[in-house]
Enzyme design. Structure first.
Site, PDB file in Angstrom:
ATOM      1  N   TYR A 256     -10.486 -12.099  -6.723  1.00 23.95           N
ATOM      2  CA  TYR A 256     -11.095 -12.654  -5.504  1.00 23.95           C
ATOM      3  C   TYR A 256     -10.527 -14.012  -5.102  1.00 23.95           C
ATOM      4  O   TYR A 256     -10.648 -14.410  -3.941  1.00 23.95           O
ATOM      5  CB  TYR A 256     -12.613 -12.794  -5.677  1.00 23.95           C
ATOM      6  CG  TYR A 256     -13.379 -11.496  -5.605  1.00 23.95           C
ATOM      7  CD1 TYR A 256     -12.774 -10.317  -5.182  1.00 23.95           C
ATOM      8  CD2 TYR A 256     -14.727 -11.439  -5.945  1.00 23.95           C
ATOM      9  CE1 TYR A 256     -13.481  -9.125  -5.121  1.00 23.95           C
ATOM     10  CE2 TYR A 256     -15.443 -10.258  -5.883  1.00 23.95           C
ATOM     11  CZ  TYR A 256     -14.821  -9.098  -5.470  1.00 23.95           C
ATOM     12  OH  TYR A 256     -15.532  -7.930  -5.402  1.00 23.95           O
TER      13      TYR A 256
ATOM     14  N   MET B 222      -3.908  -7.990  -5.748  1.00 18.04           N
ATOM     15  CA  MET B 222      -4.653  -6.860  -5.201  1.00 18.04           C
ATOM     16  C   MET B 222      -3.740  -5.896  -4.438  1.00 18.04           C
ATOM     17  O   MET B 222      -2.608  -6.233  -4.106  1.00 18.04           O
ATOM     18  CB  MET B 222      -5.758  -7.370  -4.291  1.00 18.04           C
ATOM     19  CG  MET B 222      -6.925  -7.962  -5.070  1.00 18.04           C
ATOM     20  SD  MET B 222      -8.221  -8.596  -3.971  1.00 18.04           S
ATOM     21  CE  MET B 222      -9.679  -8.319  -4.982  1.00 18.04           C
ATOM     22  N   GLY B 223      -4.287  -4.730  -4.121  1.00 22.86           N
ATOM     23  CA  GLY B 223      -3.547  -3.726  -3.365  1.00 22.86           C
ATOM     24  C   GLY B 223      -3.468  -2.433  -4.141  1.00 22.86           C
ATOM     25  O   GLY B 223      -2.480  -2.151  -4.792  1.00 22.86           O
ATOM     26  N   ARG B 224      -4.539  -1.653  -4.111  1.00 23.54           N
ATOM     27  CA  ARG B 224      -4.584  -0.443  -4.923  1.00 23.54           C
ATOM     28  C   ARG B 224      -3.691   0.651  -4.341  1.00 23.54           C
ATOM     29  O   ARG B 224      -3.106   1.432  -5.070  1.00 23.54           O
ATOM     30  CB  ARG B 224      -6.044   0.039  -5.045  1.00 23.54           C
ATOM     31  CG  ARG B 224      -6.290   1.009  -6.180  1.00 23.54           C
ATOM     32  CD  ARG B 224      -7.706   0.916  -6.724  1.00 23.54           C
ATOM     33  NE  ARG B 224      -7.806  -0.100  -7.752  1.00 23.54           N
ATOM     34  CZ  ARG B 224      -7.855   0.163  -9.065  1.00 23.54           C
ATOM     35  NH1 ARG B 224      -7.836   1.402  -9.496  1.00 23.54           N
ATOM     36  NH2 ARG B 224      -7.942  -0.807  -9.940  1.00 23.54           N
TER      37      ARG B 224
ATOM     38  N   GLU C 213      -2.227  -4.337  -8.689  1.00 26.72           N
ATOM     39  CA  GLU C 213      -3.247  -3.647  -9.486  1.00 26.72           C
ATOM     40  C   GLU C 213      -3.092  -2.135  -9.386  1.00 26.72           C
ATOM     41  O   GLU C 213      -3.569  -1.399 -10.238  1.00 26.72           O
ATOM     42  CB  GLU C 213      -4.649  -4.046  -9.012  1.00 26.72           C
ATOM     43  CG  GLU C 213      -4.908  -3.675  -7.555  1.00 26.72           C
ATOM     44  CD  GLU C 213      -6.329  -3.966  -7.074  1.00 26.72           C
ATOM     45  OE1 GLU C 213      -7.232  -4.104  -7.907  1.00 26.72           O
ATOM     46  OE2 GLU C 213      -6.518  -4.049  -5.844  1.00 26.72           O
TER      47      GLU C 213
ATOM     48  N   THR D  42      -8.627  -7.231   7.411  1.00 25.63           N
ATOM     49  CA  THR D  42      -8.548  -6.701   6.051  1.00 25.63           C
ATOM     50  C   THR D  42      -7.316  -7.243   5.342  1.00 25.63           C
ATOM     51  O   THR D  42      -6.208  -7.192   5.880  1.00 25.63           O
ATOM     52  CB  THR D  42      -8.523  -5.156   6.005  1.00 25.63           C
ATOM     53  OG1 THR D  42      -8.241  -4.752   4.646  1.00 25.63           O
ATOM     54  CG2 THR D  42      -7.466  -4.553   6.910  1.00 25.63           C
TER      55      THR D  42
ATOM     56  N   GLN E 200      -7.599 -14.852  -4.570  1.00 24.40           N
ATOM     57  CA  GLN E 200      -6.556 -14.703  -3.556  1.00 24.40           C
ATOM     58  C   GLN E 200      -7.110 -14.439  -2.169  1.00 24.40           C
ATOM     59  O   GLN E 200      -6.548 -14.883  -1.180  1.00 24.40           O
ATOM     60  CB  GLN E 200      -5.569 -13.599  -3.953  1.00 24.40           C
ATOM     61  CG  GLN E 200      -6.103 -12.176  -3.904  1.00 24.40           C
ATOM     62  CD  GLN E 200      -5.279 -11.199  -4.747  1.00 24.40           C
ATOM     63  OE1 GLN E 200      -4.218 -10.755  -4.360  1.00 24.40           O
ATOM     64  NE2 GLN E 200      -5.782 -10.876  -5.928  1.00 24.40           N
ATOM     65  N   ARG E 201      -8.221 -13.710  -2.082  1.00 24.51           N
ATOM     66  CA  ARG E 201      -8.681 -13.343  -0.743  1.00 24.51           C
ATOM     67  C   ARG E 201      -9.764 -14.275  -0.209  1.00 24.51           C
ATOM     68  O   ARG E 201     -10.192 -14.148   0.933  1.00 24.51           O
ATOM     69  CB  ARG E 201      -9.152 -11.884  -0.715  1.00 24.51           C
ATOM     70  CG  ARG E 201     -10.457 -11.630  -1.403  1.00 24.51           C
ATOM     71  CD  ARG E 201     -10.853 -10.161  -1.248  1.00 24.51           C
ATOM     72  NE  ARG E 201     -12.276 -10.019  -1.469  1.00 24.51           N
ATOM     73  CZ  ARG E 201     -12.919  -8.861  -1.547  1.00 24.51           C
ATOM     74  NH1 ARG E 201     -12.248  -7.728  -1.422  1.00 24.51           N
ATOM     75  NH2 ARG E 201     -14.208  -8.823  -1.742  1.00 24.51           N
TER      76      ARG E 201
ATOM     77  N   ASP F  32      -5.948  -5.876   3.042  1.00 23.49           N
ATOM     78  CA  ASP F  32      -5.096  -4.734   2.700  1.00 23.49           C
ATOM     79  C   ASP F  32      -3.967  -4.551   3.712  1.00 23.49           C
ATOM     80  O   ASP F  32      -2.972  -3.889   3.425  1.00 23.49           O
ATOM     81  CB  ASP F  32      -5.925  -3.443   2.640  1.00 23.49           C
ATOM     82  CG  ASP F  32      -6.899  -3.452   1.477  1.00 23.49           C
ATOM     83  OD1 ASP F  32      -6.656  -4.200   0.512  1.00 23.49           O
ATOM     84  OD2 ASP F  32      -7.900  -2.723   1.540  1.00 23.49           O
TER      85      ASP F  32
END
Lengths: 334, 334
Positions: free
Chosen positions: A212, A108-110, A162, A60, A214-215, A62
């Site tokens: 997307y 990203m990274g909520r 984000e 992940t 980035q991942r 995350d």
């Protein structure tokens, strides 16, 4: 999937399918939610008397699974964000005397700032301000920091997660505006931050939202990340062959510098639904950067380059054929 | 700079500085505006009786200079956009059965669709819809195309140029909304397109805005582009040594497949203020894709990979010291 109680029929169907196809090993590749599903499959198989070995394989961006040093996928995203922050900063630096002085990159990274932290891996000749989801957005302090950077370096790069929030809990990305049809405008955190700076300080800006890109950027994978991903996959298979169940192979860091690691493992009951947040001592005192401890943790994860093969100027990625085996059970309606 | 008449003092100062430092060659690296400035310097030097050889060296991701086959910088941006379109599409494809079905990537190009066209270089197993600045946005036709792709492929990727306009001439990126303080919200074209799709078709979306990332991504440079950039720089120096003035070295394509080229040149009077637009026969009949002619033109420009050296997981880019020579003239006030 939801709890065993809420989705009992679906879970039982899973076991029935395993039974019909004589499947004894279940490998599930993903983050915290997948680890939870994997645990449930293992529990149900036990209660239904059909022996499934459920092994969770960590993956992940995350980076929020416990037990393991890091999660496959994350190191490459971190590398992408660090490289992109560096490259875009050079672009801005080349023009800042007469034009754009502010560049905002949304990442990203909520829930956790692991990815945003990677923006801090560039060397300190590049002025980067990071906005973490862990730190309430303090507008006045932020603007003062940005202004100080522009005055010292001529420009400033901002990496905003984000998930960054106002002190009242609203996401920066919620603009609260509506279009002519009354639809909420979802514009991202980057343009909000850029406009705040423009309004308060008058600096010309540009902003990007990597989303997307980035991942999925396998073209810029970290060698360390790729190596660990393969090692964990192999370890998962070996654990299955050794008769293990309800477990996850993990990376255990044995030294920071030089970075050394070995394969260990954790029990899914200790992993499912546990989110590993970024330690607060990884964020600098002013809340806008990373500490040496964070850099020590992150640096080895972006080391090395692992390029894909190319064909006609584009990566020649393997695409799975995804051929279905013949169905053995009657159809199942949810 | 502006016209000779409007900025006479600045142009004359330039020549004075050249004279004071015994500078005889003036190389100017850039796009159409720079070519124009270069031409003016050359003209003024003539009228002031001080011999400056002004050579323009082409470089612009806009790819809109005439005479030359393409402009250094463009091939690498095209490669970045093609690779990113491919990678993000694989990401969406992996989830589209149960989640996000739409990915929108916003790319640069306010006047011409050269960069957007690069999104069409992925193979046709990936459903890509391109929105060009050359084609008025036809909402109904666009939504029908996107819906057809989702029904056939399960998902759809949209590459939208920042310069895409409504039939009335407004940019898609102008949302016409204001925040609580009355500030215009500049949100980019990508979220506008994504929201249109969500509202009309109900599909879950993600969007990205590449902005400076696309034009600073030296980590993904095209070998063809890097080779031509060096060749043009060398040619510029040789032209100066040969006594040329008011010219630009150019890439002359001699064959498409195999791609062959040689160095030629053009007169700045034929280059300054001339924008090379994308030929209409490069855009497919429905306005949403590229033709074989366009693919033949673009394909060689993204060929080959030219990676930078890395240090500690990050590119080890050369940073100029920019040491100033000692000033010889008294200060000049604009």
């Amino acid at each position: 999937m939801k709890s065993l109680e809420a989705n009992k029929a679906e879970y039982e169907r899973l076991i029935e399918v395993f039974k019909a196809h004589d499947i004894g090993y279940f490998f599930y590749n993903g983050g915290g939610d997948s680890a939870d599903t994997c645990l449930k499959v293992s529990q149900l198989s036990e209660s239904m008397g059909y022996p499934i070995q459920a092994i969770h394989v960590p993956k992940t961006v995350d980076n929020d699974l416990p037990v393991t040093d890091n999660c496959p996928g994350f190191g490459s995203v971190a590398k992408y964000i660090a490289v992109s922050t560096m490259e875009a900063s050079f672009d801005v630096a080349s023009m800042c005397a007469t034009s754009t002085k502010i560049f905002v990159l949304e990442v990203m990274g909520r829930h956790a700032g692991w990815i945003a932290a990677a923006g801090g891996l560039v060397d300190d000749s590049i002025p980067v301000v990071i906005l973490f989801p862990e730190i309430d957005f303090d507008e006045a302090k932020f603007l003062a920091k940005v202004d100080a950077n522009v005055k010292e370096f001529g420009y400033c790069t901002i990496v905003v997660s984000e998930g960054t929030k106002w002190p009242d809990g609203r996401f920066l990305a919620e603009q609260g505006t509506r279009d002519d049809f009354g639809h909420a405008q979802l514009g991202g955190a980057a343009p909000v931050v850029a406009n705040l700076i423009k309004d308060a300080l008058g600096y010309k800006y540009h902003w990007a939202v990597a989303d997307y890109l980035q991942r999925s950027a396998r073209h810029l994978a970290s060698e360390s990340d790729v190596e660990q991903a393969y090692a964990l996959g192999e370890a998962a298979v070996n654990m299955a062959l050794e008769g293990k169940n309800s477990v996850m192979p993990a990376i255990i860091r044995t030294s920071n510098n030089p970075y050394t690691w070995e394969i260990g493992s954790g029990e899914l009951k200790d992993i499912a639904n546990v989110e590993k947040m970024m330690p607060m001592d990884y964020i600098s005192d002013d809340g806008f950067g990373i500490t040496d401890a964070c850099r020590e943790y992150l640096q080895p994860l972006i080391e090395g380059e692992n390029y894909p093969p190319y064909k006609n100027g584009l990566p020649d990625y393997v695409v799975m054929k995804k051929e279905m085996v013949e169905k053995k059970l009657p159809s199942f309606e949810v």
